[in-house]
Design a protein around this motif. Structure first.
Motif, PDB file in Angstrom:
ATOM      1  N   UNK A 241       0.846  -1.179   0.000  1.00 52.25           N
ATOM      2  CA  UNK A 241       0.000   0.000   0.000  1.00 52.25           C
ATOM      3  C   UNK A 241       0.887   1.236   0.000  1.00 52.25           C
ATOM      4  N   UNK A 242       0.325   2.360  -0.451  1.00 53.06           N
ATOM      5  CA  UNK A 242       1.064   3.620  -0.388  1.00 53.06           C
ATOM      6  C   UNK A 242       1.052   4.189   1.030  1.00 53.06           C
ATOM      7  N   UNK A 243       0.106   3.728   1.846  1.00 51.26           N
ATOM      8  CA  UNK A 243       0.068   4.174   3.238  1.00 51.26           C
ATOM      9  C   UNK A 243       1.300   3.652   3.969  1.00 51.26           C
ATOM     10  N   UNK A 244       1.910   4.522   4.755  1.00 53.75           N
ATOM     11  CA  UNK A 244       3.126   4.165   5.470  1.00 53.75           C
ATOM     12  C   UNK A 244       2.760   3.291   6.668  1.00 53.75           C
ATOM     13  N   UNK A 245       3.249   2.058   6.666  1.00 57.31           N
ATOM     14  CA  UNK A 245       2.887   1.129   7.745  1.00 57.31           C
ATOM     15  C   UNK A 245       3.312   1.623   9.118  1.00 57.31           C
ATOM     16  N   UNK A 246       4.417   2.340   9.179  1.00 59.03           N
ATOM     17  CA  UNK A 246       4.861   2.869  10.472  1.00 59.03           C
ATOM     18  C   UNK A 246       3.807   3.779  11.075  1.00 59.03           C
ATOM     19  N   UNK A 247       3.207   4.604  10.235  1.00 56.87           N
ATOM     20  CA  UNK A 247       2.145   5.507  10.706  1.00 56.87           C
ATOM     21  C   UNK A 247       0.853   4.732  10.939  1.00 56.87           C
ATOM     22  N   UNK A 248       0.561   3.803  10.038  1.00 53.47           N
ATOM     23  CA  UNK A 248      -0.681   3.034  10.148  1.00 53.47           C
ATOM     24  C   UNK A 248      -0.697   2.181  11.416  1.00 53.47           C
ATOM     25  N   UNK A 249       0.468   1.628  11.758  1.00 53.50           N
ATOM     26  CA  UNK A 249       0.533   0.732  12.911  1.00 53.50           C
ATOM     27  C   UNK A 249       0.783   1.477  14.218  1.00 53.50           C
ATOM     28  N   UNK A 250       1.629   2.485  14.188  1.00 57.39           N
ATOM     29  CA  UNK A 250       2.037   3.151  15.431  1.00 57.39           C
ATOM     30  C   UNK A 250       1.602   4.621  15.493  1.00 57.39           C
ATOM     31  N   UNK A 251       0.750   5.033  14.579  1.00 56.22           N
ATOM     32  CA  UNK A 251       0.344   6.432  14.550  1.00 56.22           C
ATOM     33  C   UNK A 251      -0.689   6.826  15.582  1.00 56.22           C
ATOM     34  N   UNK A 252      -1.319   5.829  16.227  1.00 57.06           N
ATOM     35  CA  UNK A 252      -2.375   6.148  17.192  1.00 57.06           C
ATOM     36  C   UNK A 252      -2.130   5.582  18.574  1.00 57.06           C
ATOM     37  N   UNK A 253      -0.851   5.544  18.983  1.00 51.32           N
ATOM     38  CA  UNK A 253      -0.512   4.985  20.307  1.00 51.32           C
ATOM     39  C   UNK A 253       0.334   5.992  21.080  1.00 51.32           C
ATOM     40  N   UNK A 254      -0.237   7.108  21.476  1.00 54.40           N
ATOM     41  CA  UNK A 254       0.535   8.193  22.102  1.00 54.40           C
ATOM     42  C   UNK A 254       1.096   7.858  23.478  1.00 54.40           C
ATOM     43  N   UNK A 255       0.551   6.830  24.139  1.00 50.75           N
ATOM     44  CA  UNK A 255       1.000   6.489  25.492  1.00 50.75           C
ATOM     45  C   UNK A 255       2.031   5.361  25.516  1.00 50.75           C
TER      46      UNK A 255
END
Length: 416
Positions: A241-255
């Protein structure tokens, strides 16, 4: 001569219960011989743990199986009161109707923790399991899991561990989303699975298997992640996918506080179009462990740099390099450390451990980057995969020449 006082029987009930809970179920039952008052004390235990040690050892598998079934059935028949925990760990009982009967009994006794660690077989979780609505912990190993259509989830479940389970992907996703209080999730030995996880209270996530793609859709409270990803031949085993997996996987874990990634995890994270700076800063992330990182792959090195430079409170970093390939480095990897990365600071980084270092340029440049941006760095541990002593010494000499912004930074070179 008068009788000796019975101190054991006169112990307070709370102390007796404390003693019994520290014994195996077999030993607890044996306390029946202490006195008439102790005869059925064990029968009110709320936590029941069964394994092969509950019965006498035998070289005859059928004998052990029969005796274990009789033992578990007898305990349940004589038990009084609620059962909060039931654990069965055995490779002898793989597909027995007795297990179905036990689970039916437990579903009517307010079971809260259920652990079934069975040998490989054809055991299918019975429908009564899905009536255990007070469950807070569920662990299943080697079974088929197929809930009825009317099943809406376990509303009280906080811990879920599924190991080598035959289950449809949509069932897993539905199960997870149907457990709104879920805090701990472990999934292992799944094949070619594309998984979306929505669990607003999830704090600990452990994944191990052939995951083709993973979406963390709603996991804002995650503090610890451990992932092992496997593939057969090449990166095309993962969803492209063109979506960056780093962002897709870890983009919503701020804690996030701890991140551990094993084989192919950084390869998976590197897929997609790099957006430049990440849209998130991991201000709570203190430990990063990444294993088998390919420093020959510029995209994987970029993932490593992105994570480190977006974790301002990182204290501990462990990285192992994957074995070098037979083909030469791609030239595009050479400018990674000529960008603005030395403008970053890693103000809390104290310990670095690099293993299986082969001395290729990106490995050494990464270490140089850490030395030049970590003002409180104390220890840099390095172990090499090089077998040639002269090549290994040349690498050590080069590393020792790199400038260090931390006056207390020390190298420790480990021998294989």
């Amino acid at each position: 001569m008068g009788e000796f006082p019975d101190f054991i029987s006169d112990l307070p009930q709370s102390i007796i219960e404390n003693i019994l809970t520290r014994l195996s179920i077999r030993e607890a039952i044996r306390t029946s011989v202490l006195s008439s008052r102790w005869r059925y004390k064990w029968s009110t235990l709320t936590d029941l743990v069964f394994d092969e040690k509950c019965v006498s050892p035998s070289t005859d598998r059928c004998v052990v199986e029969t005796n274990l079934v009789r033992f578990v059935t007898g305990v349940l028949l004589l038990h009084q009161g609620p059962i909060h925990k039931f654990q069965l760990s055995t490779s002898f009982l793989q597909c027995r109707p007795d297990i179905d009967q036990w689970l039916l009994f437990l579903s009517r006794n307010g079971i809260k923790e259920l652990v079934l660690e069975l040998g490989e077989g054809e055991f299918r979780a019975p429908s009564c399991l899905f009536n255990c609505l007070k469950l807070t912990r569920l662990e299943l190993c080697h079974c088929e899991f197929d809930p009825p259509r009317c099943f809406k989830g376990f509303s009280s479940l906080k811990s879920l561990n599924l190991h080598q389970i035959l289950v449809a992907p949509e069932v897993i996703e539905s199960l997870i989303s149907g457990c709104p209080l879920l805090e701990f999730l472990s999934l292992s030995y799944f094949d070619s699975l594309v998984l979306s996880i929505s669990a607003p209270n999830l704090m600990y996530l452990y994944l191990d298997g052939e995951f083709k793609d993973i979406f963390l859709e709603n996991t804002p409270k995650l503090v610890a992640i451990s992932v092992s990803m496997y593939m057969h031949e090449d990166v095309t085993d993962f969803e492209q996918s063109s979506d960056y997996n780093l962002v897709k996987f870890l983009g919503g874990v701020p804690l996030l506080e701890k991140l551990v990634g094993y084989i192919y995890f950084t390869k998976y994270l590197s897929i997609g179009d790099d957006p430049g700076r990440l849209p998130i800063t991991y201000i709570h992330l203190k430990t990063i462990e990444l294993y088998q990182v390919s420093f020959e792959d510029a995209n994987e090195v970029l993932v490593l740099l992105r994570l480190v430079t977006h974790s301002p409170n990182l204290k501990e970093l462990k990285v192992s390099a994957s074995p070098i390939q037979l083909f030469p480095l791609e030239e595009e990897g050479f400018d990674l450390f000529e960008r603005d990365y030395f403008d970053y600071q890693l103000p809390r980084l104290e310990t670095v451990k690099m293993t299986d270092v082969s001395g290729i340029r990106n490995e050494l440049e990464f270490i140089r980057f850490l030395l030049g941006t970590s003002p409180v760095l104390e220890t840099v541990i390095v172990s090499s995969s090089l077998t040639d002593k002269d090549a290994k010494m040349d690498m050590v000499v080069e590393l020792l020449r790199y400038p260090r912004v931390s006056p207390q930074a020390q190298f420790l070179f480990l021998q294989d």
